[in-house]
Design a protein around this motif. Structure first.
Motif, PDB file in Angstrom:
ATOM      1  N   GLY A 180     -29.643   8.344 -29.864  1.00 33.46           N
ATOM      2  CA  GLY A 180     -29.826   7.858 -28.503  1.00 33.46           C
ATOM      3  C   GLY A 180     -30.157   8.969 -27.527  1.00 33.46           C
ATOM      4  N   ILE A 181     -29.441  10.088 -27.609  1.00 37.35           N
ATOM      5  CA  ILE A 181     -29.678  11.188 -26.667  1.00 37.35           C
ATOM      6  C   ILE A 181     -31.047  11.805 -26.864  1.00 37.35           C
ATOM      7  CG2 ILE A 181     -28.889  13.477 -25.949  1.00 37.35           C
ATOM      8  CD1 ILE A 181     -27.075  11.196 -25.032  1.00 37.35           C
ATOM      9  N   ILE A 182     -31.430  12.073 -28.119  1.00 38.88           N
ATOM     10  CA  ILE A 182     -32.717  12.735 -28.331  1.00 38.88           C
ATOM     11  C   ILE A 182     -33.893  11.790 -28.048  1.00 38.88           C
ATOM     12  CG2 ILE A 182     -31.785  14.448 -29.920  1.00 38.88           C
ATOM     13  CD1 ILE A 182     -32.831  12.837 -32.262  1.00 38.88           C
ATOM     14  N   VAL A 183     -33.699  10.491 -28.273  1.00 39.98           N
ATOM     15  CA  VAL A 183     -34.759   9.530 -27.945  1.00 39.98           C
ATOM     16  C   VAL A 183     -34.956   9.467 -26.434  1.00 39.98           C
ATOM     17  CG1 VAL A 183     -35.304   7.062 -27.850  1.00 39.98           C
ATOM     18  CG2 VAL A 183     -34.653   8.109 -30.013  1.00 39.98           C
ATOM     19  N   ILE A 184     -33.862   9.395 -25.669  1.00 40.83           N
ATOM     20  CA  ILE A 184     -33.977   9.316 -24.205  1.00 40.83           C
ATOM     21  C   ILE A 184     -34.591  10.588 -23.647  1.00 40.83           C
ATOM     22  CG2 ILE A 184     -32.718   9.024 -22.032  1.00 40.83           C
ATOM     23  CD1 ILE A 184     -32.829   6.548 -23.912  1.00 40.83           C
ATOM     24  N   LEU A 185     -34.146  11.759 -24.125  1.00 39.11           N
ATOM     25  CA  LEU A 185     -34.723  13.017 -23.642  1.00 39.11           C
ATOM     26  C   LEU A 185     -36.206  13.099 -23.972  1.00 39.11           C
ATOM     27  CD1 LEU A 185     -34.685  15.775 -22.395  1.00 39.11           C
ATOM     28  CD2 LEU A 185     -33.559  16.677 -24.440  1.00 39.11           C
ATOM     29  N   ASN A 186     -36.562  12.648 -25.157  1.00 36.97           N
ATOM     30  CA  ASN A 186     -37.971  12.624 -25.544  1.00 36.97           C
ATOM     31  C   ASN A 186     -38.789  11.730 -24.610  1.00 36.97           C
ATOM     32  OD1 ASN A 186     -40.424  12.610 -27.016  1.00 36.97           O
ATOM     33  ND2 ASN A 186     -39.316  12.808 -28.945  1.00 36.97           N
ATOM     34  N   LEU A 187     -38.241  10.557 -24.302  1.00 37.33           N
ATOM     35  CA  LEU A 187     -38.944   9.637 -23.405  1.00 37.33           C
ATOM     36  C   LEU A 187     -39.039  10.190 -21.988  1.00 37.33           C
ATOM     37  CD1 LEU A 187     -37.504   6.190 -24.587  1.00 37.33           C
ATOM     38  CD2 LEU A 187     -39.818   7.076 -24.948  1.00 37.33           C
ATOM     39  N   MET A 188     -38.098  11.049 -21.597  1.00 39.44           N
ATOM     40  CA  MET A 188     -38.169  11.664 -20.274  1.00 39.44           C
ATOM     41  C   MET A 188     -39.408  12.551 -20.143  1.00 39.44           C
ATOM     42  SD  MET A 188     -35.808  10.469 -18.451  1.00 39.44           S
ATOM     43  CE  MET A 188     -36.120   8.960 -19.394  1.00 39.44           C
ATOM     44  N   PRO A 212     -39.203  24.689 -21.439  1.00 38.50           N
ATOM     45  CA  PRO A 212     -37.751  24.706 -21.669  1.00 38.50           C
ATOM     46  C   PRO A 212     -37.191  23.350 -22.074  1.00 38.50           C
ATOM     47  CG  PRO A 212     -38.246  24.907 -19.316  1.00 38.50           C
ATOM     48  CD  PRO A 212     -39.525  25.083 -20.051  1.00 38.50           C
ATOM     49  N   LEU A 213     -37.767  22.262 -21.555  1.00 37.29           N
ATOM     50  CA  LEU A 213     -37.270  20.929 -21.909  1.00 37.29           C
ATOM     51  C   LEU A 213     -37.542  20.612 -23.379  1.00 37.29           C
ATOM     52  CD1 LEU A 213     -38.284  18.845 -18.751  1.00 37.29           C
ATOM     53  CD2 LEU A 213     -36.026  19.762 -19.342  1.00 37.29           C
ATOM     54  N   ILE A 214     -38.726  20.992 -23.861  1.00 36.43           N
ATOM     55  CA  ILE A 214     -39.040  20.783 -25.281  1.00 36.43           C
ATOM     56  C   ILE A 214     -38.142  21.651 -26.147  1.00 36.43           C
ATOM     57  CG2 ILE A 214     -40.819  21.117 -27.047  1.00 36.43           C
ATOM     58  CD1 ILE A 214     -42.897  20.339 -24.908  1.00 36.43           C
ATOM     59  N   GLY A 215     -37.856  22.881 -25.681  1.00 38.89           N
ATOM     60  CA  GLY A 215     -36.950  23.759 -26.418  1.00 38.89           C
ATOM     61  C   GLY A 215     -35.566  23.144 -26.556  1.00 38.89           C
ATOM     62  N   VAL A 216     -35.046  22.557 -25.480  1.00 42.96           N
ATOM     63  CA  VAL A 216     -33.735  21.896 -25.532  1.00 42.96           C
ATOM     64  C   VAL A 216     -33.784  20.685 -26.456  1.00 42.96           C
ATOM     65  CG1 VAL A 216     -32.033  20.602 -24.179  1.00 42.96           C
ATOM     66  CG2 VAL A 216     -33.006  22.707 -23.258  1.00 42.96           C
ATOM     67  N   LEU A 217     -34.875  19.920 -26.394  1.00 44.25           N
ATOM     68  CA  LEU A 217     -35.019  18.748 -27.265  1.00 44.25           C
ATOM     69  C   LEU A 217     -34.947  19.155 -28.734  1.00 44.25           C
ATOM     70  CD1 LEU A 217     -35.649  15.770 -27.825  1.00 44.25           C
ATOM     71  CD2 LEU A 217     -38.079  16.311 -27.550  1.00 44.25           C
ATOM     72  N   LEU A 218     -35.656  20.212 -29.113  1.00 39.93           N
ATOM     73  CA  LEU A 218     -35.633  20.673 -30.507  1.00 39.93           C
ATOM     74  C   LEU A 218     -34.246  21.176 -30.890  1.00 39.93           C
ATOM     75  CD1 LEU A 218     -39.072  22.526 -30.653  1.00 39.93           C
ATOM     76  CD2 LEU A 218     -38.483  20.356 -31.740  1.00 39.93           C
ATOM     77  N   LEU A 219     -33.596  21.892 -29.974  1.00 45.01           N
ATOM     78  CA  LEU A 219     -32.238  22.395 -30.242  1.00 45.01           C
ATOM     79  C   LEU A 219     -31.268  21.245 -30.489  1.00 45.01           C
ATOM     80  CD1 LEU A 219     -30.299  24.853 -30.317  1.00 45.01           C
ATOM     81  CD2 LEU A 219     -29.976  24.527 -27.853  1.00 45.01           C
ATOM     82  N   LEU A 220     -31.320  20.226 -29.627  1.00 48.65           N
ATOM     83  CA  LEU A 220     -30.419  19.072 -29.772  1.00 48.65           C
ATOM     84  C   LEU A 220     -30.744  18.262 -31.026  1.00 48.65           C
ATOM     85  CD1 LEU A 220     -30.359  17.804 -26.068  1.00 48.65           C
ATOM     86  CD2 LEU A 220     -28.584  19.114 -27.248  1.00 48.65           C
ATOM     87  N   THR A 221     -32.029  18.219 -31.389  1.00 47.61           N
ATOM     88  CA  THR A 221     -32.442  17.451 -32.565  1.00 47.61           C
ATOM     89  C   THR A 221     -31.870  18.038 -33.841  1.00 47.61           C
ATOM     90  OG1 THR A 221     -34.507  16.772 -31.482  1.00 47.61           O
ATOM     91  CG2 THR A 221     -34.434  16.627 -33.882  1.00 47.61           C
TER      92      THR A 221
END
Length: 426
Positions: A357-365, A401-410
């Motif tokens: 749920g978190i990574i999907v929402i961040l991705n959609l952001m 930076p947002l993509i970097g955080v997305l990959l880290l969380l993934t």
């Protein structure tokens, strides 16, 4: 053939700029007619899709955010954030991010952040001599923190569609939201040093104390929401009602900045926004029902299993699918359609639904910051009077930076799951 008609009609309607709710409903209706099914199924599934108690949280969170904006509370939040981080290089850029973190605990929507705080932030940054590109880019990127840090309208939708605890999703968003803020602040610091942007204010404990006192009551809003949910005092829906009531109390009794006329306008705006969201949820529910009936989720799971048995590759594949959908579709609709397809795949590979749920929402952001949908960019273009194309270019550096955080969380799920496991148990 039925699925071809479904998707072809959807893409044609979207290309013709038909609102997403009507695009989904009309394409679903075309499928129902072609399949010889009773047309009443359209309304039946739309009503069922909207008939959910947790969805009642949506209008109340929207109302709370609108009340905070209209009551002048956003200015108090901005002032407090300015006192805390305004002394750093590129101070107002950091203030922008800090204010978004605080406001995220009240509105839960990126567009509300961009439309509410955005006007204040961009005006202040212009007056201080910041470039429009920098001001718009920071404001756009920081607004995406809102749907990650609780409360969050997209997380409410995801929780309903995936039958996942909304309380766990809310708690899971805290650390990712803070990581987004830290990564954006690092980018702001680097760009500010490179462009020699000034420090906004001097560090002053006295000013911080004064601004904290002025913003104390609004700052209690996220404490009430998150604290109440985590402690079990109330459900997310009840928390939304409490947040709206508290915002109404601050605006009418404490600060006395809300008039009857303002309340009427806010109520109408809340009704209009809620109706639009619920129409999308209802129409997307019909679309998702058709996909489920045609076993699209099972076929997608089989395709993934035939393609790879690596969890890492599956996560990358899921992120790619979500990113592509997010570029062309509004967030709520994308969640409603993607969840029934992605959940079986996630279960097959042992991916925790809260993590998903978190990574999907961040991705959609990220889709809110990129054309052709780019809802946040359209709002900021209107607020800042900066052309849309320039807003797109201004936002690109802050996607890094947002993509970097997305990959880290993934690939480090413990960053998402540690806090919910600590508070709720494994």
């Amino acid at each position: 053939m039925g699925l071809i008609i479904l998707f072809a009609s959807l893409f044609i309607l979207m290309a013709l700029r038909v609102p997403i709710a009507f695009s989904l409903a009309l394409s679903s209706f075309a499928y129902i007619l072609y399949s010889g099914l009773p047309p009443v199924l359209l309304m039946h599934n739309m009503v069922n899709g909207m008939d959910s108690f947790p969805l009642l949280a949506i209008p109340f969170f929207i109302l709370a955010g609108a009340l905070m904006n209209s009551a002048g509370i956003t200015a108090r939040i901005f002032g407090f954030a300015r006192a805390i981080v305004g002394w750093m290089h590129g101070g107002l850029g950091h203030v922008n991010v800090g204010a978004s973190i605080i406001f995220a605990g009240m509105s839960g929507a990126a567009v509300a952040d961009a439309g509410g705080l955005g006007a204040i932030e961009i005006k202040a940054m212009r007056e201080a001599g910041y470039d429009d590109d920098f001001s718009v880019g920071v404001t756009a990127a920081s607004s995406t923190i809102g749907p990650i840090i609780p409360p969050s309208l997209p997380l409410v939708i995801f929780g309903v569609m995936a039958s996942v605890s909304i309380g766990k999703l809310f708690v899971a968003g805290i650390i990712p939201g803070l990581l987004m803020a830290l990564s954006l602040s690092a980018m702001i610091w680097w760009m500010s040093r490179k462009r020699d942007y000034p420090r906004d204010v001097s560090f002053s404990p006295t000013v911080i104390a004064t601004r904290f006192k002025a913003a104390f009551l609004p700052l209690m809003t996220p404490v009430i929401i998150v604290g109440g949910i985590v402690s079990g005092a109330f459900t997310p829906t009840e928390a939304a009602i409490g947040a709206a009531a508290y915002a109404l109390f601050l605006g009418t009794i404490v600060y006395r900045t809300l008039s009857v006329r303002k309340l009427a306008v806010i109520s109408l705006e809340t009704i209009e926004t809620t109706a639009a969201i619920m129409m999308i949820v209802g129409a997307a529910s019909v679309f998702a029902w058709i996909l489920t009936a045609n076993q699209v989720a099972a076929q997608f799971a089989e395709f993934v299993l035939s393609f790879t048995d690596s969890k890492a590759v599956v996560l990358l594949l899921i992120m790619a699918v979500v990113l592509i959908v997010g570029l062309f579709m509004e967030t709520i609709a994308a969640i409603s359609i993607l969840v029934p397809v992605l959940m079986p795949v996630a279960a097959q590979f042992g991916i925790d639904p809260v993590h998903l749920g978190i990574i999907v929402i961040l991705n959609l952001m990220l889709g809110l910051l990129t054309p052709p949908v780019g809802m946040v960019l359209f709002v900021l273009s209107r607020v800042s009077k900066v052309p849309f194309e320039q807003c797109v270019r201004a936002t690109l550096p802050f996607l890094i930076p947002l993509i970097g955080v997305l990959l880290l969380l993934t690939f480090v799920p413990s960053l998402v799951l540690w806090l919910p496991e600590l508070l709720y148990g494994a």
